[in-house]
Design an enzyme around this catalytic site. Structure first.
Site, short mmCIF file in Angstrom:
data_model
loop_
_atom_site.label_atom_id
_atom_site.label_comp_id
_atom_site.label_asym_id
_atom_site.label_seq_id
_atom_site.Cartn_x
_atom_site.Cartn_y
_atom_site.Cartn_z
N LYS A 1 39.15 49.04 38.34
CA LYS A 1 40.41 48.54 38.86
C LYS A 1 40.62 49.05 40.29
CE LYS A 1 45.31 48.47 37.35
NZ LYS A 1 46.20 48.96 36.26
N SER B 1 49.06 45.72 34.15
CA SER B 1 48.60 45.47 35.51
C SER B 1 47.09 45.38 35.65
CB SER B 1 49.12 46.57 36.44
OG SER B 1 48.59 47.84 36.07
N SER C 1 49.58 48.62 30.53
CA SER C 1 48.69 47.99 31.50
C SER C 1 47.23 47.97 31.11
CB SER C 1 48.85 48.66 32.87
OG SER C 1 50.07 48.29 33.45
#
Length: 574
Positions: free
Chosen positions: A127, A208, A232
């Site tokens: 990420k 997210s 997330s």
């Protein structure tokens, strides 16, 4: 994080040219690392990478049927085919220009007999809020951080490299990990644009860790790392048909990860199978302690260091459940795949969240089918009510995150080689570049965080104590009921909603990320089925440091159901 818990084939030149398409209406351009260039002699992948497990890939590497270079090139081809062309998932925000060179070096190690472990030569994605000390940027998806390259790897990235993983690139995310606005769309960032759900392209990938979820689901990598503050990891894993593990807070180092909350943040694995998640998780913990990350509010308080140390030994993991599974160690990093057993559900007592079990939604029906399956596998399932005792915690949690976000981001930016040095600078940048940075929604959450007055505030301290005490009491009481529960099961989140850049997200049914997120307890999600072709996950929540037990329970359920299905990139539902 989930704000609403509060109130293939193409040339590498084509990959580089289309690496960062922005969402419609956005005009910003972002600089990115050049995509890796394949040597002309690189053989093509001679098998289907779609749905290939880490174990499958490692077997091919061991047998000599493939090389790490071939695997990397195969995933780069899939990224060109599905991420930058075709369905244009837009999950990968940047590629590592050194990936093929790293693959070559690991192939050479293999030829000499040096094997680092089950991730040796396996391509993964990280990420874009996780520092890498290479040519790639770390930006949290924000144009305000465009051009920021970290001086060194995050602790977790360094552990993954040490384990032999190839960091193929970075994934898009909800900007600032979904902590910018209450009207944001998950999977959208000003630097990366909008990521799409590979099951139905007009649906949210959730957030997210949107790009990590979509990329793993579409087999653009072997597995990926996400991060979570509240939902997330587990939410994008759920809607993308994946296994996602949010570990006990503090078990995985947070050093070098752009923060929201020192109390709730953690990185975790996202994978297509429980075994793959277990393999990646062990490597993320690695073979040493990060002395720079000692969470003040980790579960079990002063016993945190001792409990974390148990993850690095062959002694049984501390547990309130009856499984008491050992974690095997090979040259220090814990091997969580060692504990996986398909018959572990027998004689287990599990709780099921009552409000979810009686839900008249399609996801509720999937949960009732899951409970019936668990019982058929020999488990006893009793009803519990955790959510009912936590309804008043949303505002307090939001206050904690506002205070900790300002404190953490200012500390991160102060030591970073970034174009902005404070949260106030970020806000000012966005205001000065509103057309590019804020074309759809504003930054009221950033502005609210900037107004907070420090961690010495009595308001912060009161909110923190309320969140920790009440959430942990609720889970502890439920987990200790009926002689002790191995885990609580529930609906992770509803099926993916439509992407709405104008109005932001909306709910589609019950969700369960909040309790474990606020308490800092471990939370595993595994595929539970689909609703109109949209995946829904089954949550399993347990006591601190019970990751081995959760993974084994999840594995047994996974093997009994085989609910995971590959995406087909439909344009719409129906």
């Amino acid at each position: 994080m989930k704000r609403r818990h509060f109130l293939h084939h193409g040339t590498q030149a084509a990959v580089a040219a289309t690496l960062l398409p922005l969402a419609a209406g956005a005009t910003a351009a972002a600089s990115v690392a050049t995509a890796p260039t394949a040597a002309p002699e690189t053989p093509a992948v001679d098998f289907d990478l779609a749905e290939a497990s880490i174990t499958d890939l490692q077997a091919r590497l061991q047998s000599g049927k493939s090389t790490s270079r071939i695997l990397c090139q195969g995933y780069l081809d899939r990224i060109a085919q599905f991420d930058k062309a075709g369905p244009k998932l837009n999950a990968v925000i940047e590629l590592n220009p050194d990936a093929l060179k790293i693959a070559d070096a690991l192939d050479k190690e293999r030829k000499t007999g040096k094997l680092r472990g089950p991730l040796h030569g396996i391509p993964i994605l990280l990420k874009d809020n996780i520092d890498t000390g290479d040519q790639m940027q770390t930006t949290a998806g924000a144009l305000a951080l465009d051009g920021h390259r970290a001086a060194k790897d995050a602790f977790v990235a360094a552990q993954l490299r040490k384990a032999g993983a190839i960091i193929l690139g970075k994934t898009n995310l909800s900007e600032w990990a979904n902590f910018r606005s209450s009207h944001s769309a998950s999977g959208w960032s000003s630097r990366g644009g909008q990521t799409h759900n590979p099951y139905v392209l007009d649906r949210t990938p959730s957030g997210s860790s949107a790009g990590s979820g979509a990329a793993v689901a579409a087999s653009l990598c072997a597995a990926a790392v996400g991060t979570e503050t509240n939902g997330s990891i587990v939410s994008p894993a759920s809607v993308n048909g994946l296994v996602g593990l949010k570990p006990t807070v503090g078990l995985v180092s947070r050093t070098g990860i752009i923060p929201i909350s020192a109390t709730q943040d953690t990185a975790g694995p996202m994978a297509r199978t429980v075994r793959d998640a277990a393999i990646l998780f062990g490597a993320m913990i690695g073979d040493g302690f990060d002395l720079a990350d000692q969470p003040d509010n980790a579960p079990l308080g002063a016993n945190f260091i001792a409990e974390r140390a148990k993850q690095h030994t062959a002694s049984p993991v501390a547990s309130q459940s009856s499984t008491s599974l050992p974690v095997a160690v090979s040259e220090s990093p814990p091997d969580y795949a060692y504990v996986l057993s398909s018959d572990v559900l027998r004689n287990q007592t599990l709780g099921v969240e009552k409000s979810h079990f009686v839900s008249k939604t399609a996801a509720g029906e999937l949960l009732r089918q899951a409970v019936a399956l668990l019982k058929a596998q020999g488990a006893t399932v009793v009803e519990v009510d955790v959510l009912g005792t936590m309804q008043s915690l949303g505002l307090a949690e939001f206050d904690v995150l506002l205070y900790e976000f300002k404190d953490g981001v200012n500390k991160y930016l102060a030591q970073a080689h970034a174009p902005v040095k404070t949260l106030a600078d970020v806000i000012a940048f966005n205001q000065a570049h509103a057309a590019q940075a804020m074309p759809y929604f504003q930054q009221e959450t950033l502005e609210a965080a900037e107004k907070t007055d420090g961690l010495a505030s009595e308001k912060y301290k009161a909110a923190l104590r309320k969140v920790l005490d009440d959430s942990r009491a609720a889970l502890d009481q439920a987990l200790s009921s009926d002689g002790g529960l191995a885990a609580i099961v529930a609906i992770t989140t509803g099926p993916a909603a439509c992407i709405d850049l104008v109005n932001g997200e909306y709910g589609t049914g019950p969700g369960y990320s909040g309790p474990a997120a606020m308490a800092g307890y471990p939370h595993l999600t595994v595929p539970m089925g689909q609703v109109h072709g949209l995946p829904v996950g089954l949550s399993m929540v347990s006591s601190p440091y019970n990751e081995a037990e959760l993974l084994s329970l999840g594995y047994a359920y996974e093997q009994a159901t085989k609910h995971r299905q590959a995406p087909t990139f439909r344009a719409v539902v129906g």
